[in-house]
Scaffold this motif. Sequence first.
Motif, PDB file in Angstrom:
ATOM      1  N   THR A  33      42.339  26.553  45.241  1.00 39.87           N
ATOM      2  CA  THR A  33      43.181  27.752  44.855  1.00 39.87           C
ATOM      3  C   THR A  33      43.087  28.601  46.060  1.00 39.87           C
ATOM      4  OG1 THR A  33      41.368  28.721  43.812  1.00 39.87           O
ATOM      5  CG2 THR A  33      42.715  27.611  42.353  1.00 39.87           C
ATOM      6  N   GLY A  34      43.688  29.594  46.054  1.00 36.64           N
ATOM      7  CA  GLY A  34      43.991  30.656  47.194  1.00 36.64           C
ATOM      8  C   GLY A  34      45.344  30.846  47.479  1.00 36.64           C
ATOM      9  N   ALA A  35      45.516  31.982  47.635  1.00 41.29           N
ATOM     10  CA  ALA A  35      47.089  32.450  48.123  1.00 41.29           C
ATOM     11  C   ALA A  35      47.111  33.119  49.611  1.00 41.29           C
ATOM     12  CB  ALA A  35      47.554  33.547  47.100  1.00 41.29           C
ATOM     13  N   ALA A  36      47.714  32.176  50.419  1.00 40.82           N
ATOM     14  CA  ALA A  36      47.893  32.680  51.599  1.00 40.82           C
ATOM     15  C   ALA A  36      49.050  33.712  51.920  1.00 40.82           C
ATOM     16  CB  ALA A  36      47.809  31.705  52.803  1.00 40.82           C
ATOM     17  N   GLU A  37      50.214  33.274  50.957  1.00 42.95           N
ATOM     18  CA  GLU A  37      51.202  34.234  51.093  1.00 42.95           C
ATOM     19  C   GLU A  37      51.059  35.560  50.377  1.00 42.95           C
ATOM     20  OE1 GLU A  37      53.911  33.721  52.897  1.00 42.95           O
ATOM     21  OE2 GLU A  37      53.143  31.658  53.659  1.00 42.95           O
ATOM     22  N   PRO A  38      51.546  36.572  50.938  1.00 40.16           N
ATOM     23  CA  PRO A  38      51.596  38.049  50.085  1.00 40.16           C
ATOM     24  C   PRO A  38      52.309  37.730  48.880  1.00 40.16           C
ATOM     25  CG  PRO A  38      51.823  38.384  52.454  1.00 40.16           C
ATOM     26  CD  PRO A  38      52.091  36.805  52.266  1.00 40.16           C
ATOM     27  N   ALA A  49      53.838  47.003  45.014  1.00 42.82           N
ATOM     28  CA  ALA A  49      52.334  46.912  45.789  1.00 42.82           C
ATOM     29  C   ALA A  49      52.618  45.513  46.342  1.00 42.82           C
ATOM     30  CB  ALA A  49      51.371  47.137  44.806  1.00 42.82           C
ATOM     31  N   THR A  50      51.808  45.418  47.655  1.00 43.90           N
ATOM     32  CA  THR A  50      51.646  43.850  48.036  1.00 43.90           C
ATOM     33  C   THR A  50      50.290  43.495  48.064  1.00 43.90           C
ATOM     34  OG1 THR A  50      53.199  44.303  49.512  1.00 43.90           O
ATOM     35  CG2 THR A  50      52.220  42.555  50.269  1.00 43.90           C
ATOM     36  N   VAL A  51      50.166  42.392  47.232  1.00 42.28           N
ATOM     37  CA  VAL A  51      48.688  41.805  47.218  1.00 42.28           C
ATOM     38  C   VAL A  51      48.276  40.562  48.188  1.00 42.28           C
ATOM     39  CG1 VAL A  51      47.050  40.592  45.468  1.00 42.28           C
ATOM     40  CG2 VAL A  51      48.748  42.193  44.632  1.00 42.28           C
ATOM     41  N   THR A  52      47.488  40.830  48.974  1.00 40.49           N
ATOM     42  CA  THR A  52      47.027  39.726  49.887  1.00 40.49           C
ATOM     43  C   THR A  52      45.824  39.278  49.881  1.00 40.49           C
ATOM     44  OG1 THR A  52      46.334  41.350  51.560  1.00 40.49           O
ATOM     45  CG2 THR A  52      48.796  40.711  51.693  1.00 40.49           C
ATOM     46  N   THR A 110      52.765  36.961  38.674  1.00 41.48           N
ATOM     47  CA  THR A 110      54.049  36.799  39.178  1.00 41.48           C
ATOM     48  C   THR A 110      54.006  35.660  40.468  1.00 41.48           C
ATOM     49  OG1 THR A 110      54.230  39.339  39.177  1.00 41.48           O
ATOM     50  CG2 THR A 110      55.537  38.151  40.970  1.00 41.48           C
ATOM     51  N   CYS A 111      52.930  35.416  41.104  1.00 39.42           N
ATOM     52  CA  CYS A 111      52.955  34.487  41.913  1.00 39.42           C
ATOM     53  C   CYS A 111      51.936  33.537  41.882  1.00 39.42           C
ATOM     54  CB  CYS A 111      52.664  34.994  43.380  1.00 39.42           C
ATOM     55  SG  CYS A 111      53.608  36.624  43.816  1.00 39.42           S
ATOM     56  N   GLY A 112      51.306  33.529  40.515  1.00 34.55           N
ATOM     57  CA  GLY A 112      50.121  32.310  40.279  1.00 34.55           C
ATOM     58  C   GLY A 112      48.970  32.413  41.531  1.00 34.55           C
ATOM     59  N   THR A 113      48.640  33.547  41.917  1.00 36.46           N
ATOM     60  CA  THR A 113      47.533  33.676  43.003  1.00 36.46           C
ATOM     61  C   THR A 113      46.266  33.970  42.565  1.00 36.46           C
ATOM     62  OG1 THR A 113      47.826  36.113  42.847  1.00 36.46           O
ATOM     63  CG2 THR A 113      49.057  34.929  44.432  1.00 36.46           C
ATOM     64  N   GLY A 114      45.906  33.629  41.133  1.00 34.59           N
ATOM     65  CA  GLY A 114      44.562  33.615  40.803  1.00 34.59           C
ATOM     66  C   GLY A 114      43.746  32.657  41.739  1.00 34.59           C
ATOM     67  N   SER A 467      56.537  35.312  56.448  1.00 36.61           N
ATOM     68  CA  SER A 467      57.493  34.435  56.028  1.00 36.61           C
ATOM     69  C   SER A 467      57.988  33.686  57.055  1.00 36.61           C
ATOM     70  CB  SER A 467      58.676  35.142  55.196  1.00 36.61           C
ATOM     71  OG  SER A 467      59.462  36.010  56.003  1.00 36.61           O
ATOM     72  N   GLY A 468      58.679  32.364  56.912  1.00 34.77           N
ATOM     73  CA  GLY A 468      59.347  31.658  57.862  1.00 34.77           C
ATOM     74  C   GLY A 468      58.506  30.963  58.966  1.00 34.77           C
TER      75      GLY A 468
END
Length: 660
Positions: A33-38, A49-52, A110-114, A467-468
């Motif tokens: 797991t782990g979210a690199a995308e904000p 808000a932006t979670v990073t 929202t993003c499944g960033t758990g 992005s991109g």
Amino acid sequence: MGAFALAVAGGLLIVPSSAAAPAPPAAFTGPATGAAEPCQVTLPGGLKATVTGNAGQRTARLTDPAQVTEAVTTYWSGGHQYLMPASAATAPRAAADPSAYDVTALADRTCGTGAERAAPAAGNSVRHGYRMARLTIDARDGASRPATKGKVLLADLDDNTYVRRSYDISTGVLRLVVPAGRYAALFTYPDSEGGELTYRIALDPEFTVRDGSRVTLDAAAATVPVEVPSTPRPATLVGRSFSVYRGDGSGLGAEHGLWFQMQWPPSATARLQVNPGAGPVAHGRFSVVTTFDYASPDGAAQPYAYHLAQSADRTPARFLEKADPATLATVRRSYAGAEDTGTPMLAVHGAAPVWAARTRELAATGYEFFAPGTVRTEYYSALPDVSWSHTIEDAARRVDIESGRTVYRRGGRTTETVGAGALHPNSPLAAPDTVTYCGACADGTSLLFALRPDGDNTPGDEGLLTSGETNTVTLTRDGEPYATGDTGLDQASVPVPAGRARYALRLATRRSTPGTRLSPGTDTTWTFTADPGRGRNVPANVLCPASAAKCTALPLLYAYTNTDADPLNRVAPGRHTLTLRVARQQYSAAGTVTGADVSVSYDDGAHWKPLRVRGAAGDFTADYTVPSDASGHTVSFRLSARDSTGSRVDQELPGAYLVP
């Protein structure tokens, strides 16, 4: 040919098997797991808000602070971060469901960033077999009457991960059953009597709870105003914050550091008052930090800024009223960007106690917009117990560049540049008073990486496109194809057989950033010899990537280039000098950089010309001449460097600079 599919940071790592290259175990040893995308989330009332972050380290910030017109409070509870606008105190839903402002949970949905929280540091044991106790908290308003609004924060100092909660106040009395032991409490009360909103904060940073204990938090005792200090030269206030850090300071995560924070935009008229003389503490760490950010007036011939802070181990009897120039450090900083598209850069400022920087959960203390290519003199409060950092959001290139943390010294003068030259992978850089990741390490079974692909040319400055971007990874072992991946090298690992082997690791990055031809991609190959599991482990303040417990630094080389470009990364036709600095992975075995080669292209990479390189021991220069017919094209570089241990780096940097 068979293949093993291995998960890496949420993607796939494909390991071909062959008779010549023994297949690694079909199990991934890094985090799944782990979210690199904000992740963008929206709070009640429309606040965004932006979670990073990833690998268990996540923080949230306001997405567009320029649109915020009220105070916003940040606090941590149960490992989650909350952003509470002032209007939440009177919003009907907030009283019934404060979790609506839980940005960590919103990001999960929202993003499944758990992501898993980082494991507590060794020696930070968790208690078992609690002896429970009844605790009553009397919360009183600005006239010492039972409070009918406000919020109480409570922290268990014996086990920070068990109780670090918040409670809404409606009747003036809070009755709880909690483990007996040492605690801290904070009461914030929005006092609107007299027509002007004043946030009164009553702090008790250390008390003991036994069965039947009773504690009073009286907002009437919050009599010391947090004033806006004056600056040596005229300047406009652009941001301010009040932060409370409380914990044992021994481990990672919010429960060990930042506890409460309030920020105001310059337009906000609300005041803040605090009870004096709270602290110091006998157990753990306690710091109160106020910050103020200023910019020079519009039209200043030579722009400047002030970043002022006050830090203490107790709530002051008097806050800073005037900045003394003798207490400041001076930084000449350039914010290099792409073409001026009319979209400003955003600087996210940060100041935190040195001890709390180890937690890695640090909220921003200020925000500021300015034009790309700004060059200015900045003055910092030089406090021995406060470290500073900044993150620059370059909208034209869609990249966030995050600096390391710096403790400035009184009277010190330094020059810093952010975002100059081609974007390329960069390794984190550890300092004695901070916690960071090892960029390239290995344990007994795997190669481990924490390399973000879009850093700049300052060692330790990490970058990530928002992005991109695509990142392709390939790995050979003793000349044979071994592994490929499509998720980059940020918190990635690959299992490898035991024994000494020769590796070649390639990271090819492709970027799609409409509006600029700068840095359309980067191609980097590191060649090195490794014997995973052997060698000296990195220090305790350096984290192993992909949740590994212990690891040894790999001997990768990193290249940093610079030239006399203007602040918008443009070089005019004529003669220039390129400087090249080559450094080994921090804490890797000793080795000396012995040589380098550089080639240049003036026509977007269609043709290449080798340059004469001068220098030794990792510091090199090369002269180049941009022809007059290169106008409208880009200047690109190819480079390679090698050291005495056989390690080398080969890198192509297309579109490093524009020719106007």
